[in-house]
Design an enzyme around this catalytic site. Structure first.
Site, PDB file in Angstrom:
ATOM      1  CG  ASP A  49      -2.262  -0.673   0.922  1.00 22.65           C
ATOM      2  OD1 ASP A  49      -2.793  -0.469  -0.190  1.00 22.65           O
ATOM      3  OD2 ASP A  49      -2.774  -1.403   1.780  1.00 22.65           O
ATOM      4  CD  GLU A  53      -4.332   1.857  -2.690  1.00 21.07           C
ATOM      5  OE1 GLU A  53      -3.992   1.207  -1.691  1.00 21.07           O
ATOM      6  OE2 GLU A  53      -4.992   1.366  -3.627  1.00 21.07           O
ATOM      7  CE1 TYR A  67      -3.695  -4.245   6.305  1.00 17.13           C
ATOM      8  CE2 TYR A  67      -2.640  -2.655   4.856  1.00 17.13           C
ATOM      9  CZ  TYR A  67      -3.558  -3.663   5.053  1.00 17.13           C
ATOM     10  OH  TYR A  67      -4.337  -4.095   4.006  1.00 17.13           O
ATOM     11  CD  GLU A  99      -5.349  -0.810  -6.130  1.00 17.00           C
ATOM     12  OE1 GLU A  99      -6.024  -1.254  -5.183  1.00 17.00           O
ATOM     13  OE2 GLU A  99      -5.000   0.369  -6.221  1.00 17.00           O
ATOM     14  CD  GLU A 108      -6.858  -1.774  -2.519  1.00 19.30           C
ATOM     15  OE1 GLU A 108      -6.940  -1.115  -3.583  1.00 19.30           O
ATOM     16  OE2 GLU A 108      -5.951  -1.587  -1.700  1.00 19.30           O
ATOM     17  CG  HIS A 152      -8.771   1.760  -5.494  1.00 21.23           C
ATOM     18  ND1 HIS A 152      -7.910   1.783  -4.404  1.00 21.23           N
ATOM     19  CD2 HIS A 152      -9.740   2.676  -5.214  1.00 21.23           C
ATOM     20  CE1 HIS A 152      -8.347   2.657  -3.521  1.00 21.23           C
ATOM     21  NE2 HIS A 152      -9.456   3.210  -3.985  1.00 21.23           N
TER      22      HIS A 152
END
Length: 325
Positions: free
Chosen positions: A66, A97, A104, A157, A191, A194
């Site tokens: 990412d 993104e 995380y 992606e 995603e 995207h």
């Protein structure tokens, strides 16, 4: 004399898909800070050390990818826009993104000690297999043609992320780590848009090629996919052999590789279908979210809707149903 600078006019569209995608993405806006990850600590403490190691490393790998997408991927794609509105959409994707990458770290800060976090990032930033796929994708971002950049982005992606996504979806299917999984489902939802949007833009350019150029380029696409899949096999063995999930994850990867090809307008390569994927993971994708309000902590002035349930079709955003949530 230089040309006048052009103000973007959303009332005069060259491509309606730009507006549809912008609206879809802004409807889906979310932030990781509003999801109560700490509620998963009790589940986290029940996992084995091997299970925790897999979770840490897959999220480390996802953070790297990412970061690549936000720092290099979208800026690369913006060099080849067809419309002003496309650049606006790519700006939105670029920001989200970055949200994904930060998410995380929110998970790490909740579940891991500072020393463990340092170890995760040291592993992520030095692992040769993980670095190979990042460098392969970035090579095309930096040196590739307009179409090659888009293929690299769609493969990232819609394919390469999924070796990492398998883990939280697996645990959600076993009724564990639901708030961590909420973040992944939000990311998956982003995603899907995207990958499909960039795949659509790819198809516009690909259709302008001659038949001979199309045939040559399609060969390049499949060669790149084979190369990435071979590396992803190594990565999957590295992560999942210790918990015995390797073959199931590889099936999931092949299934999503096919979806990446479909985003580009190409035929699937692998025989794997949704029916071949571990049903626990597919159930993890389709399970409806809990009804807690992610935004209640900041008062009623900042309320967004709950994440809707996802199903298999939500992997592919469809431009003919923009009004669907």
């Amino acid at each position: 004399m230089a040309e006048n600078y052009q103000a973007i006019n959303w009332n005069n569209l060259e491509d309606e898909i730009d507006k549809a995608t912008w609206e879809k993405l802004t409807e889906q806006f979310w932030l990781d800070t509003r999801i109560p990850i700490s509620n998963d600590l009790a589940d986290w403490r029940t996992l084995t050390e091997a299970d925790k190691d897999v979770v840490a490393k897959v999220f480390g790998g996802l953070t790297l990818l990412d970061t690549l997408q936000s720092q290099d991927g979208m800026s690369s794609l913006k060099q080849d826009i067809r419309t002003q509105h496309e650049e606006a959409v790519l700006n939105n994707i670029e920001f989200m993104e970055s949200v994904h990458a930060k998410s995380y770290s929110s998970i790490f800060s909740t579940l891991n000690t500072p020393a463990e976090i340092d170890e995760i990032f040291a592993w992520t930033n030095s692992n040769e297999i993980l670095q190979y796929k990042a460098e392969k994708i970035n090579h095309y971002y930096q040196e590739g043609t307009s179409l090659q950049k888009k293929v690299a982005s769609v493969f990232l992606e819609t394919f390469l992320f999924y070796s990492g996504f398998y883990t939280p979806l697996y645990w959600l299917g076993h009724n564990k780590l639901p708030n961590v999984a909420e973040i992944i489902k939000l990311i998956l939802r982003d995603e899907s848009v995207h990958g499909t949007y960039i795949g659509y833009k790819f198809q516009l350019g690909f259709n302008e090629l001659s038949e001979e150029e199309q045939a040559d380029f399609q060969t390049w696409v499949y060669d790149l996919l084979y190369d990435l899949y071979e590396n992803e096999e190594k990565y999957t063995h590295l992560l999942y052999d210790q918990v015995g999930w390797t073959e199931e994850v590889l099936t999931f990867l092949r299934y999503n590789a096919n979806k990446a090809l479909m985003n580009l307008g190409f035929d699937p390569l692998f025989p794997d279908t949704a029916e071949d994927v571990n049903p626990v993971v597919m159930n993890g994708i389709s399970t409806s979210t809990s009804n807690h309000d992610f935004f209640s902590q900041v008062g009623n002035g900042y309320l967004l809707g709950n994440v809707e349930a996802m199903d298999d079709n939500d992997y592919l955003f469809r431009f003919d149903d923009e009004d669907e949530e």
